[in-house]
Design an enzyme around this catalytic site. Structure first.
Site, PDB file in Angstrom:
ATOM      1  N   SER A 212       0.788  -1.238   0.000  1.00 34.55           N
ATOM      2  CA  SER A 212       0.000   0.000   0.000  1.00 34.55           C
ATOM      3  C   SER A 212       0.817   1.285   0.000  1.00 34.55           C
ATOM      4  CB  SER A 212      -0.965   0.005   1.183  1.00 34.55           C
ATOM      5  OG  SER A 212      -0.272  -0.148   2.408  1.00 34.55           O
TER       6      SER A 212
ATOM      7  N   ASP B  35      -3.057   6.283  11.309  1.00 29.09           N
ATOM      8  CA  ASP B  35      -3.138   4.820  11.409  1.00 29.09           C
ATOM      9  C   ASP B  35      -1.793   4.181  11.766  1.00 29.09           C
ATOM     10  OD1 ASP B  35      -1.700   5.008   9.039  1.00 29.09           O
ATOM     11  OD2 ASP B  35      -3.284   4.183   7.772  1.00 29.09           O
TER      12      ASP B  35
ATOM     13  N   HIS C 234       0.536   4.082   7.227  1.00 30.13           N
ATOM     14  CA  HIS C 234       0.728   4.669   5.901  1.00 30.13           C
ATOM     15  C   HIS C 234       1.381   6.043   5.987  1.00 30.13           C
ATOM     16  CE1 HIS C 234      -2.716   1.836   5.124  1.00 30.13           C
ATOM     17  NE2 HIS C 234      -1.807   1.453   4.234  1.00 30.13           N
TER      18      HIS C 234
END
Length: 246
Positions: free
Chosen positions: A20, A219, A222
């Protein structure tokens, strides 16, 4: 493949792969909406910076680069556009980006014969087919999904080294440069172990840059938009310092 005059130009081609943080979550909030903010370093350049879309056609590269590749998640700003915009100032011609990253994927899912690996190789071959350009490097940012168990850690080094050998073999590029990112986040239990493995890879034409210290989103997984821009510039500096540019 697209054969229009602008997109058929000879390109220096870079594969963007991993999970990601390569696909890009900069500017994506917890409600899974991208804020649409495009920093100046990520601005499109329709005459010089292109992306290979999911249909294997070249088009002008724009953020989010992985919108039709990493389709199960919302994509935002990643390192690809700032990388391309930094590198283009040092070359003649165009840059072709080949997005392949998919969020949440472990290294074992990138084994030869699997969908992710096969798709990456197919896309890289399509990008350079018919004189479309020259493969210059694989940019690889992956490992967060392998920080949760001792078994994954134990297998990681061999899996990563095998991936590099297989990609070079299958793309008929035995010395293809690989610029990998040492991860900055993941399960704290084994985060340092994976980082140690990544930084210890000793294969010719493999360079490691470190994402540690770049700002993370709420989070704690990321990179923020600003951090992604910085990472793209770090990757560009590594490429320009270590590998031939034309």
């Amino acid at each position: 493949m697209d054969t229009s005059s602008s997109t058929s130009a000879q390109k220096q081609i870079f594969i963007l792969s991993g999970q990601s943080n390569m696909a890009g979550r900069g500017g994506v909030d917890r409600q899974k909406h991208w804020d649409g903010v495009v920093p100046p370093e990520c601005s499109p350049d329709p005459s010089r910076v292109f992306r290979l879309n999911a249909r294997l056609d070249w088009e002008a590269a724009r953020v989010p680069l992985h919108y039709d590749i990493d389709t199960k998640k919302t994509c935002g700003v990643g390192p690809g556009m700032p990388f391309a915009n930094a590198v283009k100032e040092h070359i003649v011609g165009a840059i072709g980006l080949v997005p392949c990253a998919v969020g949440g994927t472990a290294i074992k899912e990138w084994a030869r014969g699997g969908h992710l690996y096969n798709n990456m190789v197919e896309r890289a071959k399509a990008a350079s087919r018919g004189g479309g350009g020259e493969l210059k490097a694989l940019l690889w940012y992956q490992g967060e999904s392998d920080t949760s168990s001792a078994r994954d850690v134990e297998a990681y080094k061999e899996s990563l080294e095998t991936l590099i050998r297989n990609v070079r073999s299958d793309l008929n590029s035995p010395s293809l440069p690989v610029i990998q990112v040492a991860i900055a986040s993941g399960d704290i239990k084994y985060l340092d172990k994976i980082r140690e493995i990544q930084k210890g890879i000793d294969i010719p034409n493999v360079v490691t840059v470190d994402a540690y210290g770049l700002q993370l989103k709420e989070d704690n997984l990321h990179l923020t938009t600003e951090a992604q821009v910085r990472l793209g510039c770090i990757l560009a500096q590594a490429h320009l310092a270590n590998f031939k540019c034309e």
